[in-house]
Design a protein around this motif. Structure first.
Motif, PDB file in Angstrom:
ATOM      1  N   PHE A 296      11.507 -23.933  12.078  1.00  0.00           N
ATOM      2  CA  PHE A 296      10.738 -23.324  13.161  1.00  0.00           C
ATOM      3  C   PHE A 296       9.585 -22.478  12.622  1.00  0.00           C
ATOM      4  CE2 PHE A 296      13.626 -19.884  12.110  1.00  0.00           C
ATOM      5  CZ  PHE A 296      12.883 -18.734  12.325  1.00  0.00           C
ATOM      6  N   VAL A 297       9.605 -22.206  11.310  1.00  0.00           N
ATOM      7  CA  VAL A 297       8.540 -21.417  10.681  1.00  0.00           C
ATOM      8  C   VAL A 297       7.319 -22.311  10.430  1.00  0.00           C
ATOM      9  CG1 VAL A 297       7.895 -20.063   8.649  1.00  0.00           C
ATOM     10  CG2 VAL A 297      10.195 -19.863   9.608  1.00  0.00           C
TER      11      VAL A 297
ATOM     12  N   GLY B 164       2.542 -13.480   6.724  1.00  0.00           N
ATOM     13  CA  GLY B 164       1.676 -12.317   6.776  1.00  0.00           C
ATOM     14  C   GLY B 164       1.494 -11.750   8.160  1.00  0.00           C
ATOM     15  N   HIS B 165       2.017 -12.437   9.209  1.00  0.00           N
ATOM     16  CA  HIS B 165       1.794 -12.009  10.592  1.00  0.00           C
ATOM     17  C   HIS B 165       3.079 -11.951  11.420  1.00  0.00           C
ATOM     18  CE1 HIS B 165      -2.439 -12.735   9.744  1.00  0.00           C
ATOM     19  NE2 HIS B 165      -2.105 -13.938   9.326  1.00  0.00           N
TER      20      HIS B 165
ATOM     21  N   LEU C 217      10.436 -11.447   0.372  1.00  0.00           N
ATOM     22  CA  LEU C 217      10.049 -12.501   1.303  1.00  0.00           C
ATOM     23  C   LEU C 217       9.813 -11.923   2.695  1.00  0.00           C
ATOM     24  CD1 LEU C 217      12.583 -15.317   0.318  1.00  0.00           C
ATOM     25  CD2 LEU C 217      10.388 -14.739  -0.727  1.00  0.00           C
ATOM     26  N   ILE C 218      10.642 -10.966   3.059  1.00  0.00           N
ATOM     27  CA  ILE C 218      10.520 -10.258   4.341  1.00  0.00           C
ATOM     28  C   ILE C 218      10.639  -8.773   4.039  1.00  0.00           C
ATOM     29  CG2 ILE C 218      11.523  -9.884   6.623  1.00  0.00           C
ATOM     30  CD1 ILE C 218      12.691 -12.731   6.440  1.00  0.00           C
ATOM     31  N   GLN C 219       9.682  -7.983   4.497  1.00  0.00           N
ATOM     32  CA  GLN C 219       9.719  -6.542   4.256  1.00  0.00           C
ATOM     33  C   GLN C 219       9.470  -5.809   5.566  1.00  0.00           C
ATOM     34  OE1 GLN C 219       6.993  -5.069   1.218  1.00  0.00           O
ATOM     35  NE2 GLN C 219       8.556  -3.609   0.562  1.00  0.00           N
TER      36      GLN C 219
ATOM     37  N   LEU D 238       7.299 -11.247   7.760  1.00  0.00           N
ATOM     38  CA  LEU D 238       7.370 -12.407   6.881  1.00  0.00           C
ATOM     39  C   LEU D 238       6.185 -12.409   5.910  1.00  0.00           C
ATOM     40  CD1 LEU D 238       8.602 -15.126   6.065  1.00  0.00           C
ATOM     41  CD2 LEU D 238       7.284 -16.189   7.908  1.00  0.00           C
ATOM     42  N   LEU D 239       6.476 -12.381   4.601  1.00  0.00           N
ATOM     43  CA  LEU D 239       5.428 -12.279   3.591  1.00  0.00           C
ATOM     44  C   LEU D 239       5.296 -13.523   2.717  1.00  0.00           C
ATOM     45  CD1 LEU D 239       6.075  -8.618   2.335  1.00  0.00           C
ATOM     46  CD2 LEU D 239       4.420  -9.399   4.061  1.00  0.00           C
TER      47      LEU D 239
END
Length: 480
Positions: A273-274, A280-281, A318-320, A324-325
């Motif tokens: 689904f990503v 970044g958003h 990866l996620i902060q 999502l990074l």
């Protein structure tokens, strides 16, 4: 033939190719099982071979061989070269060594007590003893077993840039389980499901509390046998580490694999689904969610210094704070997609190419103790140990079942319930994360059987996680 000898054979053959790589791997898997007090035949599986990869004219070809003689290496190289030539003009991307760097280094799993230093008889005697503790002559125990698995992978990677990497992994996977039955009711209880996985030697068993787990499993199985069925409703859900690992694995790990996002897995294991424009958003979870790719954590199942194409591995968020990074994609997927990734091009064998795989994928600890999280729940449930899972082919809608659960009522841990399940949607579930446990609630676990790719590659993955509390989750019980 040794790797250095094979390299000497390859250099003159590879004078007219753009790039070549030789990966050698030897795998050993020892399995010991005592089931219902009977020792099953010990199993030892070993194999070894070379994987040759060639880049030529913007295309790639590869070939594997268990024939490690000069003739075998020469034939594998010529096959890989021919496949690269046939692929020219048809590849999904331009294969080039320009983005690769020369790397040298060594890695070995930290070991205090080598597996081979413990006599086979002592290992079998330990399993016999634990089997006796699991059942204790109780006729309600219709099945019980104790298992030990050791995987040892020796790898060496060399290429035409001068890369030379050696890595050895010792991976221990113990298990205990019982099945109980009375008056038409059957329940099972185990040690972390199949998630008790760490790198190291025989000391891992003590580190994970293996010798002391049998009594607890015995008692909790009987609790389940006479417990009420799990209630149905919307409630707070406190998830223990040995279920959190499956939640991380299925609804964060697989959706973030870049090759899956690019569509490479759609015919086999589905898509994601990503989308590329989310990085970044996209607010993947609440501000409490911090997810890292961490290849350097001691004892974790997929720790390493380099991935299987020679990229140096570093800890990466990866996620902060829920944002999502970066994705789980190696150098090739990063080149294809333009997305930030990590060093996770991995292979399960000498006869499989490296593809984007999860490795150590962890949730970073938060500030809360287990008692603190329980105290803040008016009506909820605490679930432990995965026993079933289902998720759609875009890794979004999911349904998970657990072995053991206790209700939480007015801030107190209450009665045991059986057949606990919950469901949700990845895109919203993680935004309902309200509290993350501290290091005292964490455990280092993993899986030995993450499947992906055609032909299939069942690889080892590490997950470390604290207990986590989610609000407004749909909980339900099973039949019977």
């Amino acid at each position: 033939m040794q790797v250095s000898d094979a390299l000497a054979v390859l250099r003159p053959l590879a004078a007219d190719v753009d790039f070549f790589e030789l990966r050698w791997m030897r795998r050993s898997h020892e399995q010991l099982i005592v089931r219902q007090d009977v020792v099953e035949p010990p199993r030892l599986i070993e194999d070894a071979g070379f994987m040759l990869t060639v880049y030529q004219g913007g295309a790639a070809g590869y070939a594997a061989t268990a024939d490690t003689s000069r003739t075998g290496v020469e034939q594998a190289f010529q096959t890989a070269k021919r496949r690269a030539e046939l692929s020219r003009g048809w590849s999904v991307t331009h294969y080039s060594a320009d983005h690769l760097q020369k790397q040298t280094g060594r890695f070995r799993s930290p070991i205090q007590k080598p597996w081979e230093k413990v006599p086979l008889r002592d290992k079998i005697d330990l399993l016999r003893e634990l089997c006796r503790d699991l059942k204790k002559d109780d006729a309600r125990f219709v099945d019980h077993q104790a298992q030990l698995h050791l995987r040892r992978w020796d790898m060496r990677l060399v290429n035409s840039l001068g890369t030379d990497i050696e890595q050895t992994f010792d991976m221990v996977n113990p298990n205990l389980s019982v099945t109980v039955h009375d008056k038409g009711v059957t329940e099972m209880r185990s040690m972390n499901g199949q998630a008790a996985c760490r790198q190291g030697g025989f000391e891992v068993l003590d580190d994970m509390g293996y010798r002391d787990a049998a009594h607890k499993i015995h008692e909790e199985a009987l609790e389940l046998l006479y417990a009420e069925n799990c209630p149905t409703g919307l409630m707070d859900l406190l998830i223990a580490p040995d279920q959190m690992i499956l939640q991380i694995h299925e609804s964060i790990g697989h959706p973030l694999e870049i090759d899956r996002i690019l569509g490479d897995e759609r015919n086999y294991a589905g898509t994601s689904f990503v989308r590329p424009d989310m990085f970044g958003h996209y607010q993947y979870g609440s501000e409490h969610l911090n997810v890292t790719f961490d290849p350097h954590r001691d004892q974790e199942f997929a720790s390493y210094h380099f991935d299987d194409v020679g990229t140096r591995a570093e800890k990466t968020f990866l996620i902060q704070k829920g944002l999502l990074l970066a994705g789980l994609g190696g150098q090739l997927s990063q080149q294809r997609s333009g997305l930030p990734g990590v060093a996770n091009a991995r292979s399960v064998s000498w006869n499989r190419p490296a593809i984007d795989r999860m490795a150590n994928l962890n949730i970073e600890p938060g500030p809360h103790s287990l008692n603190d999280m329980i105290a803040g729940v008016e009506r909820g449930i605490h679930m432990q140990t995965n026993c079933s899972w289902s998720i759609d082919d875009s890794r979004n809608k999911f349904q998970f079942g657990c072995e053991y659960a206790r209700l939480i009522e007015k801030g107190q841990l209450g009665r045991v319930v059986r057949k606990p399940n919950y469901r949700g949607i990845s895109a919203s579930f993680w935004r309902n994360l309200t509290k993350v446990g501290n290091a005292g609630t964490s455990d280092i676990l993993g899986t030995a059987y993450c499947g992906k790719g055609e032909p299939n590659q069942a690889i080892t993955v590490g997950h470390a996680s604290p207990a986590c509390l989610f609000s407004a989750v749909e909980v339900f019980g099973g039949e019977g």
